[in-house]
Scaffold this active site. Sequence first.
Site, PDB file in Angstrom:
ATOM      1  N   GLY A 149       0.863  -1.191   0.000  1.00  0.00           N
ATOM      2  CA  GLY A 149       0.000   0.000   0.000  1.00  0.00           C
ATOM      3  C   GLY A 149       0.892   1.231   0.000  1.00  0.00           C
ATOM      4  O   GLY A 149       2.042   1.188  -0.441  1.00  0.00           O
ATOM      5  N   ARG A 150       0.330   2.326   0.531  1.00  0.00           N
ATOM      6  CA  ARG A 150       1.093   3.587   0.528  1.00  0.00           C
ATOM      7  C   ARG A 150       2.382   3.468   1.321  1.00  0.00           C
ATOM      8  O   ARG A 150       3.450   3.907   0.860  1.00  0.00           O
ATOM      9  CB  ARG A 150       0.223   4.690   1.143  1.00  0.00           C
ATOM     10  CG  ARG A 150      -0.954   5.081   0.285  1.00  0.00           C
ATOM     11  CD  ARG A 150      -1.912   5.970   1.062  1.00  0.00           C
ATOM     12  NE  ARG A 150      -2.678   5.168   2.008  1.00  0.00           N
ATOM     13  CZ  ARG A 150      -4.002   5.204   2.102  1.00  0.00           C
ATOM     14  NH1 ARG A 150      -4.704   6.024   1.356  1.00  0.00           N
ATOM     15  NH2 ARG A 150      -4.640   4.452   2.967  1.00  0.00           N
ATOM     16  N   ILE A 151       2.309   2.859   2.521  1.00  0.00           N
ATOM     17  CA  ILE A 151       3.513   2.803   3.361  1.00  0.00           C
ATOM     18  C   ILE A 151       4.517   1.806   2.789  1.00  0.00           C
ATOM     19  O   ILE A 151       5.725   2.083   2.721  1.00  0.00           O
ATOM     20  CB  ILE A 151       3.140   2.478   4.831  1.00  0.00           C
ATOM     21  CG1 ILE A 151       2.244   3.592   5.394  1.00  0.00           C
ATOM     22  CG2 ILE A 151       4.393   2.319   5.689  1.00  0.00           C
ATOM     23  CD1 ILE A 151       1.641   3.309   6.760  1.00  0.00           C
ATOM     24  N   ARG A 172      -2.373  -8.349  -2.391  1.00  0.00           N
ATOM     25  CA  ARG A 172      -3.555  -9.057  -2.908  1.00  0.00           C
ATOM     26  C   ARG A 172      -3.489  -9.190  -4.416  1.00  0.00           C
ATOM     27  O   ARG A 172      -3.967 -10.168  -4.977  1.00  0.00           O
ATOM     28  CB  ARG A 172      -4.831  -8.343  -2.482  1.00  0.00           C
ATOM     29  CG  ARG A 172      -5.245  -8.666  -1.046  1.00  0.00           C
ATOM     30  CD  ARG A 172      -6.530  -7.959  -0.714  1.00  0.00           C
ATOM     31  NE  ARG A 172      -6.307  -6.533  -0.653  1.00  0.00           N
ATOM     32  CZ  ARG A 172      -6.168  -5.835   0.468  1.00  0.00           C
ATOM     33  NH1 ARG A 172      -6.254  -6.433   1.618  1.00  0.00           N
ATOM     34  NH2 ARG A 172      -5.941  -4.544   0.445  1.00  0.00           N
ATOM     35  N   ALA A 231       3.304  -2.712  11.227  1.00  0.00           N
ATOM     36  CA  ALA A 231       1.897  -2.737  10.796  1.00  0.00           C
ATOM     37  C   ALA A 231       0.981  -2.948  12.002  1.00  0.00           C
ATOM     38  O   ALA A 231       0.574  -1.978  12.646  1.00  0.00           O
ATOM     39  CB  ALA A 231       1.709  -3.800   9.727  1.00  0.00           C
ATOM     40  N   ARG A 232       0.686  -4.196  12.304  1.00  0.00           N
ATOM     41  CA  ARG A 232      -0.111  -4.509  13.489  1.00  0.00           C
ATOM     42  C   ARG A 232       0.465  -5.764  14.127  1.00  0.00           C
ATOM     43  O   ARG A 232       0.821  -6.730  13.435  1.00  0.00           O
ATOM     44  CB  ARG A 232      -1.573  -4.767  13.109  1.00  0.00           C
ATOM     45  CG  ARG A 232      -2.370  -3.499  12.819  1.00  0.00           C
ATOM     46  CD  ARG A 232      -2.547  -2.633  14.070  1.00  0.00           C
ATOM     47  NE  ARG A 232      -3.327  -1.436  13.786  1.00  0.00           N
ATOM     48  CZ  ARG A 232      -2.815  -0.267  13.447  1.00  0.00           C
ATOM     49  NH1 ARG A 232      -1.499  -0.115  13.332  1.00  0.00           N
ATOM     50  NH2 ARG A 232      -3.595   0.776  13.239  1.00  0.00           N
ATOM     51  N   GLU A 261      -0.787  -4.835  22.965  1.00  0.00           N
ATOM     52  CA  GLU A 261      -0.150  -3.607  23.474  1.00  0.00           C
ATOM     53  C   GLU A 261      -0.908  -3.067  24.689  1.00  0.00           C
ATOM     54  O   GLU A 261      -2.130  -3.125  24.704  1.00  0.00           O
ATOM     55  CB  GLU A 261      -0.129  -2.539  22.365  1.00  0.00           C
ATOM     56  CG  GLU A 261       0.779  -2.934  21.225  1.00  0.00           C
ATOM     57  CD  GLU A 261       0.754  -1.950  20.054  1.00  0.00           C
ATOM     58  OE1 GLU A 261       0.274  -0.819  20.220  1.00  0.00           O
ATOM     59  OE2 GLU A 261       1.230  -2.337  18.973  1.00  0.00           O
ATOM     60  N   HIS A 280       5.374   1.331  19.394  1.00  0.00           N
ATOM     61  CA  HIS A 280       4.360   1.818  18.439  1.00  0.00           C
ATOM     62  C   HIS A 280       4.559   3.314  18.133  1.00  0.00           C
ATOM     63  O   HIS A 280       3.690   4.143  18.428  1.00  0.00           O
ATOM     64  CB  HIS A 280       2.946   1.553  18.958  1.00  0.00           C
ATOM     65  CG  HIS A 280       1.943   1.435  17.843  1.00  0.00           C
ATOM     66  ND1 HIS A 280       0.876   0.588  17.880  1.00  0.00           N
ATOM     67  CD2 HIS A 280       1.851   2.071  16.636  1.00  0.00           C
ATOM     68  CE1 HIS A 280       0.162   0.711  16.764  1.00  0.00           C
ATOM     69  NE2 HIS A 280       0.748   1.608  15.987  1.00  0.00           N
ATOM     70  N   GLY A 282       5.504   4.480  14.897  1.00  0.00           N
ATOM     71  CA  GLY A 282       5.603   4.669  13.444  1.00  0.00           C
ATOM     72  C   GLY A 282       5.346   6.096  12.978  1.00  0.00           C
ATOM     73  O   GLY A 282       6.116   6.655  12.212  1.00  0.00           O
TER      74      GLY A 282
HETATM   75  C1  GLV Z   1      -0.840   3.568  13.503  1.00  0.00           C
HETATM   76  O1  GLV Z   1      -0.547   2.463  13.793  1.00  0.00           O
HETATM   77  C2  GLV Z   1      -1.875   3.938  12.590  1.00  0.00           C
HETATM   78  O2  GLV Z   1      -2.677   3.086  12.173  1.00  0.00           O
HETATM   79  O3  GLV Z   1      -1.940   5.136  12.267  1.00  0.00           O
END
Ligand code: GLV
Length: 324
Positions: A149-151, A172, A231-232, A261, A280, A282
Amino acid sequence: MAIIASRADLFPENIADVKRAGHRLQSIDAIARADLRSTEALICLLSDRIDAAVLHRAPQLRVVANVAVGYENIDVDAATERGIHVTNTPDVLTESTADHTLALLLAAARRIVEADTAVREGRFPTWGLQQALSGIDVHGKTLGIVGMGRIGAAVARRARHGFGMSILYHARAPKPDVENGLDARYMSLEQLLASSDFVSLHVPFTPETHHLFDALAFERMKSSAILINVARGAVVDEAALAQALQTGQIAGAGLDVYEDEPNVHPELLKLKKHVVLAPHLGSATEETRRAMADLAIRNVLAVLAGKPPLTPVPPPSTHEQPKM
Ligand code: GLV
């Protein structure tokens, strides 16, 4: 005048914007304890669970603005059913999150945190060819991106143009627009895991991505590989990751996110070599957090003025799954 309840510690300029628009801002410290009966807009954080029961307590609610790009903390279907808009903060955090991804990748590969600790503890290593704290090269290596994706694309640009890395990716569907200029190659996850020196995760959390990285995924990776996750947390089975690191199935990890978390798997906390753990962060830069807050406020003010939100979820034009 509408009541906007906010869980976010907004900046002075956001508060001024709300005042100028003639609304009242109410700061709330926990969704569970908040009186939401008169709330028309709710600004929330990704650590807030906004489910049908919370929405039920807010009969006047018109918009839920998540100050994050991910929005798995919100029951979007329940909100949509009630005609409540949901918004997120895409784009404004893309570049900072990509910077942070590279920071973790470099720190894990070059053992920056271990080195910092050694210097502070008076263990400055003697200079030698087979130097204690020797790392793993990053430049010219192969980076496998999971979720383009964008990131993911912003990370690929840095890795390709800054470090001369070869880019492999799994998503995908192939993304020819992203491949151009990056020489990025689309492949199955299995192939990517077997071929990458670094694997970086950029998928949203969905039922399909839950524990996408399990014991089998680590078996498929190179023993010299380093996993990066901004990401997660729940995309990775943390117990399986700790075991893969302990047994040398993979060489390291740079983690920014965790399954539960703020708790971190105790076995991960024990690991130091090529393992870097961040809390966390980012999107956590002064500039980006201001931009996220500003976008959330603009979404809220648009809806309260009877206009469409700027960044609704899911995005109306694409019938896509969530993306980072
Ligand atoms: C951070 O984890 C976000 O989803 O912006």
